[in-house]
Design a protein around this motif. Structure first.
Motif, PDB file in Angstrom:
ATOM      1  N   ALA A   1      36.041   6.132  11.682  1.00 44.72           N
ATOM      2  CA  ALA A   1      34.977   5.913  12.248  1.00 44.72           C
ATOM      3  C   ALA A   1      33.846   6.927  11.368  1.00 44.72           C
ATOM      4  O   ALA A   1      32.913   5.994  10.758  1.00 44.72           O
ATOM      5  N   PHE A   2      34.013   7.692  11.252  1.00 44.78           N
ATOM      6  CA  PHE A   2      33.699   8.483  10.475  1.00 44.78           C
ATOM      7  C   PHE A   2      33.808   8.704   9.297  1.00 44.78           C
ATOM      8  O   PHE A   2      32.482   8.669   8.312  1.00 44.78           O
TER       9      PHE A   2
ATOM     10  N   SER B   1      31.118   5.283   7.912  1.00 43.45           N
ATOM     11  CA  SER B   1      30.534   5.371   8.198  1.00 43.45           C
ATOM     12  C   SER B   1      29.408   6.180   7.239  1.00 43.45           C
ATOM     13  O   SER B   1      28.459   5.922   6.829  1.00 43.45           O
TER      14      SER B   1
ATOM     15  N   ASP C   1      30.781  18.070  16.463  1.00 37.48           N
ATOM     16  CA  ASP C   1      31.889  17.424  15.641  1.00 37.48           C
ATOM     17  C   ASP C   1      33.311  17.532  15.086  1.00 37.48           C
ATOM     18  O   ASP C   1      34.149  16.489  14.332  1.00 37.48           O
TER      19      ASP C   1
ATOM     20  N   PHE D   1      29.209  12.480  18.016  1.00 42.45           N
ATOM     21  CA  PHE D   1      29.611  11.013  17.922  1.00 42.45           C
ATOM     22  C   PHE D   1      30.786  11.105  17.768  1.00 42.45           C
ATOM     23  O   PHE D   1      31.932  10.077  18.054  1.00 42.45           O
ATOM     24  N   CYS D   2      31.575  12.168  18.044  1.00 41.78           N
ATOM     25  CA  CYS D   2      33.188  11.682  18.411  1.00 41.78           C
ATOM     26  C   CYS D   2      33.088  10.932  19.972  1.00 41.78           C
ATOM     27  O   CYS D   2      34.447  10.175  20.233  1.00 41.78           O
TER      28      CYS D   2
ATOM     29  N   ALA E   1      32.315   7.274  19.117  1.00 42.25           N
ATOM     30  CA  ALA E   1      32.743   6.389  17.998  1.00 42.25           C
ATOM     31  C   ALA E   1      34.538   6.507  19.444  1.00 42.25           C
ATOM     32  O   ALA E   1      34.812   5.219  19.205  1.00 42.25           O
ATOM     33  N   ASP E   2      34.783   7.596  20.628  1.00 38.02           N
ATOM     34  CA  ASP E   2      36.167   7.154  21.392  1.00 38.02           C
ATOM     35  C   ASP E   2      35.505   6.316  22.271  1.00 38.02           C
ATOM     36  O   ASP E   2      36.549   4.913  21.951  1.00 38.02           O
TER      37      ASP E   2
ATOM     38  N   ARG F   1      36.741   3.010  20.270  1.00 37.30           N
ATOM     39  CA  ARG F   1      38.080   2.725  19.622  1.00 37.30           C
ATOM     40  C   ARG F   1      38.572   0.934  19.374  1.00 37.30           C
ATOM     41  O   ARG F   1      38.982   0.931  18.568  1.00 37.30           O
TER      42      ARG F   1
ATOM     43  N   PHE G   1      38.709  -0.270  16.064  1.00 33.30           N
ATOM     44  CA  PHE G   1      38.909  -0.366  15.481  1.00 33.30           C
ATOM     45  C   PHE G   1      40.344  -0.632  15.285  1.00 33.30           C
ATOM     46  O   PHE G   1      41.290  -0.269  13.769  1.00 33.30           O
TER      47      PHE G   1
ATOM     48  N   LEU H   1      26.722   1.888  14.389  1.00 37.19           N
ATOM     49  CA  LEU H   1      28.103   2.088  13.352  1.00 37.19           C
ATOM     50  C   LEU H   1      28.128   1.136  11.996  1.00 37.19           C
ATOM     51  O   LEU H   1      27.911   1.406  11.241  1.00 37.19           O
TER      52      LEU H   1
END
Length: 190
Positions: free
Chosen positions: A2-3, A6, A14, A66-67, A70-71, A74, A77, A103
């Motif tokens: 994701a990082f 994006s 993060d 952010f993490c 994003a988790d 998941r 992704f 995102l």
């Protein structure tokens, strides 16, 4: 992933979780810290000496927001192409998920070929694991991307005209030449 896809900015928490940094130190610490790290590098056991400095001097980096977000996304992704990831995020955004929406918006603005290159390159790098092999693959991907017209278009849109309105080629993720990308990556799969 994701990082990488994006390009969104992240804070210290993060950065540490993502492996981009080992610790955070106060803004006024680097000068004195630099001298202590140089001394530690000359010690009999530099790894232990440097680790002790990091433990002693590091500050609380704060949350890895952010993490964490994003988790929660998941599933969008996992084992997906860039096109599938964008579609998954759009679907979640349509269901009212603000994190998925943010995102998706960030990713949709990027070069479609770059997004697929990031996905495929990242997944292969995780299988390769050895730094020399990964760097060799990265060099091949960089050459592939730099030779594409999108590289110059991105520079134009961000640095020259500063209109932030790139005209990517292809303009959609569905039209990315995945066969050309596969040819670049194939020698590195062995």
């Amino acid at each position: 992933l994701a990082f990488l896809m994006s390009g969104m900015p992240v804070g210290a928490g993060d950065a540490i979780v993502l492996g981009l940094a080992d610790a955070m130190v106060p803004d006024d610490a680097p000068g004195a810290l630099r001298d202590r790290v140089i001394e530690a590098a000359l010690a009999i056991d530099p790894d232990t000496a440097i680790a002790a400095i990091i433990a002693r001097e590091s500050s609380d980096p704060g949350p890895a927001g952010f993490c964490a977000v994003a988790d929660t996304l998941r599933i969008a992704f996992e084992n997906q192409s860039a096109a599938d990831i964008l579609a998954n995020l759009a679907s979640l955004a349509g269901e009212g998920d603000p994190a998925a929406s943010a995102l998706h918006q960030a990713m949709a603005a990027h070069c479609p070929t770059s997004l697929e290159t990031i996905v495929q390159g990242h997944r292969l790098a995780r299988r390769l694991r050895a730094a020399p092999a990964i760097l060799e693959m990265d060099a091949a991907l960089a050459a592939f991307m730099a030779a594409r017209p999108d590289f110059a278009e991105g520079v134009r849109a961000v640095l020259v005209d500063k209109d932030r309105k790139p005209d990517w080629s292809p303009g959609t993720i569905a039209d990315v030449d995945t066969a050309a990308l596969a040819r670049v990556l194939e020698p590195h799969r062995r």
